[in-house]
Design an enzyme around this catalytic site. Sequence first.
Site, PDB file in Angstrom:
ATOM      1  CB  THR A 119      -0.929   0.003   1.226  1.00 41.62           C
ATOM      2  OG1 THR A 119      -1.781  -1.145   1.167  1.00 41.62           O
ATOM      3  CG2 THR A 119      -1.791   1.258   1.246  1.00 41.62           C
TER       4      THR A 119
ATOM      5  CB  ILE B 199       0.333  14.109  10.930  1.00 42.38           C
ATOM      6  CG1 ILE B 199      -1.122  13.675  10.820  1.00 42.38           C
ATOM      7  CG2 ILE B 199       0.456  15.366  11.787  1.00 42.38           C
ATOM      8  CD1 ILE B 199      -1.741  13.248  12.134  1.00 42.38           C
TER       9      ILE B 199
ATOM     10  CD  GLU C 149      -4.030  -4.932   9.557  1.00 35.83           C
ATOM     11  OE1 GLU C 149      -4.248  -5.997   8.930  1.00 35.83           O
ATOM     12  OE2 GLU C 149      -3.640  -3.895   9.014  1.00 35.83           O
TER      13      GLU C 149
ATOM     14  CE  LYS D 266       1.641   4.808  14.505  1.00 35.24           C
ATOM     15  NZ  LYS D 266       0.238   4.940  14.058  1.00 35.24           N
TER      16      LYS D 266
ATOM     17  N   GLY E  50      -2.982   5.313   5.484  1.00 30.18           N
ATOM     18  CA  GLY E  50      -3.495   5.335   4.121  1.00 30.18           C
ATOM     19  C   GLY E  50      -2.392   5.561   3.116  1.00 30.18           C
TER      20      GLY E  50
END
EC number: 1.1.1.3
Length: 459
Positions: free
Chosen positions: A27, A148, A202, A217, A332
């Site tokens: 992706t 972002i 998922e 993160k 995305g």
Amino acid sequence: MPTLQLLLVKFGIRFVGVKLGILGLGTVGTGTVQLLQDNAGRHPLLRDVEIYRVGVRSLDKPRMVELPGAVLTTDLAAIVNDPQVDIVVEVIGGLEPARSLILKAIENGKHVVTANKAVISRFGDEIFTAANKAGVYVMLEAAVGGGIPVIQPLKQSLSVNRIHTVTGIVNGTTNYILTRMQTEGISFDDVLADAQKLGYAEADPTADVDGLDAADKIAILASLAFGGRIKLQDVYCEGIRQVSKTDIAYADKLGFVIKLLAIAKTVNLPPISPTLREATYASTPDHPISVRVHPTLVPKAHPLASINGVYNAILVEGEPIGQVMFFGPGAGAGATASAVSSDILNLVAALQTSTATPNPLLSCRHQDYCQITPLEELVTRFYTRFLTKDQPGVIGKLGTCFGKYSVSLESVVQTGFQGELAEIVVVTHDVREGDFRQALAEIRTLEAIDSIPSLLRVL
């Protein structure tokens, strides 16, 4: 950097044709290739980028991008070892072979762009030590916030600030689940099943709903914000499985929404002498911090309270800047490809204009580890829901136990009944977590207490 490029840079000669080796065409890889191929109207430096080799699992799989047959290969090691490749873009995900390929690329003098938060949070010390030794960059804008832009602002635009708090909604799956639980009054299990059908979660949602993705993160963000390396095992991690629609409803009545927050925050030093303080924290880059992930009651007036659905947001607070919030899609193909391509662009600019010495504002060069304050030393507010036998004096007994351990109560409300059990909701003022836990341990021994179904922190 290849020898020819070094000579061109030394004499101020602009070169073209920076060659990319892309590891992975899923992706994110597909989105990156599409963006690089469709460069009309974008920054002119993108025209200097050549997609030279792309590593894939299968050469026969149908793809959404067109690439010459000679570009595709199943030999990922050949890409990181190819002397013609200037920048390696790692978008295969997972720990291995991603870690080994990144390290080999660095060893071969190649710059690296990665979207892999798991590798960076677990092996960042090894990777950045190798990169600093080799004099190359490792860029990771896409590893935290998807589209972002927050990594480069922390390295550059906000670098002169004294950052004291980074608070983020950094996992779109959990934010989507909690938003739907709030707006529709349905259970965690029902929303999770729906999210899996829609592709927001998922088949194995563990990394998301148990907070592991968010922990990766915030470890990266804390490292950048506070100038020290973070050991992932020191990050407290709690997911959202225990959040019930009952708690969502009570939070709403009390003026809160529940969000899974990733928080990195400076901790006030204890009142001890400067000499002892220096000796105690001599190994830290600055001073102790807490780094944690957990569901949190957020006041409705707080900037993060209105971040809903699959969106992410990261709130940075410091001096003198005050509050700065970064908001946008956290995942995305397009969003993540934007961040990956931005890193590529920064590297192309660095290759074309800088000397052989890496720019410290693009590099991650800190060596020391941050000192993480133990969770029991955390000072915060708590929301707790008790189920008790319907007996006189129960609230008084709760107050006595809390008072014994210096837990000050903001509110105590008997909200109703579940069958024959009374439901009591307590919200505390700021309290040391260790003291609060001791109070709860004693409360659990009270004959009137049936259970404590909910325990959440309050921002």
